[in-house]
Scaffold this motif. Sequence first.
Motif, short mmCIF file in Angstrom:
data_model
loop_
_atom_site.label_atom_id
_atom_site.label_comp_id
_atom_site.label_asym_id
_atom_site.label_seq_id
_atom_site.Cartn_x
_atom_site.Cartn_y
_atom_site.Cartn_z
N MET A 1 -4.57 48.42 -41.17
CA MET A 1 -3.83 47.92 -40.01
C MET A 1 -4.72 47.14 -39.05
SD MET A 1 -1.29 51.12 -39.36
CE MET A 1 -0.22 50.20 -38.29
N GLY A 2 -6.00 47.01 -39.39
CA GLY A 2 -6.92 46.26 -38.55
C GLY A 2 -7.29 47.00 -37.27
N ARG A 3 -7.27 48.31 -37.31
CA ARG A 3 -7.52 49.12 -36.11
C ARG A 3 -8.75 50.01 -36.25
NH1 ARG A 3 -3.42 48.73 -32.49
NH2 ARG A 3 -1.49 47.87 -33.27
N LEU A 4 -9.68 49.60 -37.07
CA LEU A 4 -10.90 50.37 -37.25
C LEU A 4 -12.05 49.67 -36.52
CD1 LEU A 4 -11.66 52.91 -38.90
CD2 LEU A 4 -12.38 51.39 -40.72
N PRO A 5 -12.82 50.40 -35.72
CA PRO A 5 -13.93 49.77 -35.00
C PRO A 5 -14.95 49.13 -35.95
CG PRO A 5 -13.60 52.05 -34.27
CD PRO A 5 -12.72 51.83 -35.46
N GLU A 6 -15.60 48.09 -35.47
CA GLU A 6 -16.49 47.28 -36.30
C GLU A 6 -17.56 48.06 -37.07
OE1 GLU A 6 -18.16 44.75 -38.59
OE2 GLU A 6 -16.32 44.28 -37.52
N PRO A 7 -18.31 48.95 -36.48
CA PRO A 7 -19.34 49.62 -37.30
C PRO A 7 -18.74 50.37 -38.48
CG PRO A 7 -19.66 50.11 -34.97
CD PRO A 7 -18.35 49.37 -35.09
N ARG A 8 -17.59 50.96 -38.28
CA ARG A 8 -16.93 51.69 -39.37
C ARG A 8 -16.32 50.72 -40.37
NH1 ARG A 8 -13.45 56.50 -37.16
NH2 ARG A 8 -13.78 57.29 -39.25
N THR A 9 -15.83 49.58 -39.90
CA THR A 9 -15.25 48.58 -40.79
C THR A 9 -16.27 48.13 -41.82
OG1 THR A 9 -13.68 47.81 -39.12
CG2 THR A 9 -14.21 46.28 -40.89
N ALA A 10 -17.48 47.86 -41.39
CA ALA A 10 -18.53 47.41 -42.31
C ALA A 10 -18.82 48.47 -43.37
CB ALA A 10 -19.80 47.07 -41.53
N ALA A 11 -18.87 49.73 -42.97
CA ALA A 11 -19.12 50.81 -43.93
C ALA A 11 -17.98 50.94 -44.93
CB ALA A 11 -19.35 52.13 -43.19
N VAL A 12 -16.75 50.82 -44.45
CA VAL A 12 -15.59 50.90 -45.34
C VAL A 12 -15.61 49.74 -46.33
CG1 VAL A 12 -13.07 50.67 -45.41
CG2 VAL A 12 -14.14 52.23 -43.78
N GLU A 13 -15.87 48.54 -45.86
CA GLU A 13 -15.90 47.37 -46.75
C GLU A 13 -16.98 47.51 -47.82
OE1 GLU A 13 -16.13 44.17 -43.92
OE2 GLU A 13 -13.94 44.12 -43.71
N GLU A 14 -18.12 48.03 -47.44
CA GLU A 14 -19.20 48.24 -48.41
C GLU A 14 -18.77 49.24 -49.48
OE1 GLU A 14 -23.65 50.12 -48.33
OE2 GLU A 14 -23.07 48.83 -46.65
N HIS A 15 -18.13 50.32 -49.06
CA HIS A 15 -17.66 51.33 -50.00
C HIS A 15 -16.57 50.77 -50.92
CE1 HIS A 15 -16.78 55.39 -51.45
NE2 HIS A 15 -15.49 55.09 -51.31
N LEU A 16 -15.69 49.97 -50.37
CA LEU A 16 -14.59 49.40 -51.17
C LEU A 16 -15.10 48.48 -52.28
CD1 LEU A 16 -12.01 48.69 -48.36
CD2 LEU A 16 -11.73 50.30 -50.26
N LEU A 17 -16.26 47.92 -52.10
CA LEU A 17 -16.82 47.05 -53.14
C LEU A 17 -17.10 47.80 -54.44
CD1 LEU A 17 -19.35 44.94 -51.04
CD2 LEU A 17 -17.20 44.15 -52.06
N VAL A 18 -17.32 49.10 -54.34
CA VAL A 18 -17.74 49.85 -55.53
C VAL A 18 -16.80 50.99 -55.94
CG1 VAL A 18 -20.17 49.31 -55.16
CG2 VAL A 18 -19.21 51.39 -54.15
N CYS A 19 -15.80 51.28 -55.13
CA CYS A 19 -14.96 52.45 -55.41
C CYS A 19 -13.52 52.04 -55.74
CB CYS A 19 -14.97 53.39 -54.20
SG CYS A 19 -14.02 54.90 -54.50
N GLU A 20 -13.17 52.15 -57.02
CA GLU A 20 -11.83 51.78 -57.46
C GLU A 20 -10.76 52.72 -56.89
OE1 GLU A 20 -11.55 51.25 -61.67
OE2 GLU A 20 -13.30 49.92 -61.71
N ASN A 21 -11.08 53.98 -56.74
CA ASN A 21 -10.13 54.94 -56.19
C ASN A 21 -9.71 54.52 -54.78
OD1 ASN A 21 -8.71 57.16 -55.26
ND2 ASN A 21 -10.22 58.66 -55.90
N CYS A 22 -10.69 54.20 -53.94
CA CYS A 22 -10.39 53.80 -52.57
C CYS A 22 -9.73 52.42 -52.52
CB CYS A 22 -11.65 53.86 -51.71
SG CYS A 22 -12.21 55.57 -51.44
N GLN A 23 -10.06 51.56 -53.47
CA GLN A 23 -9.40 50.25 -53.57
C GLN A 23 -7.91 50.46 -53.83
OE1 GLN A 23 -11.45 48.10 -56.66
NE2 GLN A 23 -13.37 48.10 -55.52
N ARG A 24 -7.57 51.42 -54.69
CA ARG A 24 -6.15 51.71 -54.96
C ARG A 24 -5.45 52.25 -53.71
NH1 ARG A 24 -8.35 53.10 -59.95
NH2 ARG A 24 -8.67 55.28 -59.35
N LYS A 25 -6.13 53.14 -52.96
CA LYS A 25 -5.54 53.65 -51.71
C LYS A 25 -5.25 52.50 -50.75
CE LYS A 25 -8.47 57.65 -51.46
NZ LYS A 25 -9.33 58.45 -50.57
#
Length: 70
Positions: free
Chosen positions: A19-43
């Motif tokens: 929803m675009g409501r995650l603060p920037e430092p956390r956004t970067a961490a989430v995006e990094e994780h999404l690059l490698v985690c298919e499970n979270c990509q599906r979520k």
Amino acid sequence: MIIGKMSHIRIDTVERYAMGRLPEPRTAAVEEHLLVCENCQRKLSVFDGFVEELRACYPMKTSVAFGAAY
């Protein structure tokens, strides 16, 4: 929130990210994780679809004078 090798992003964090409501430092961490985690990509894919449907039902109005959402 997340992130070890075997950890996944919490569902409430995925929701806020979609929803675009995650603060920037956390956004970067989430995006990094999404690059490698298919499970979270599906979520995220599920939430992205939900957010698109919501936006189609409730489009944002924009101000002609300012060109911004109100």
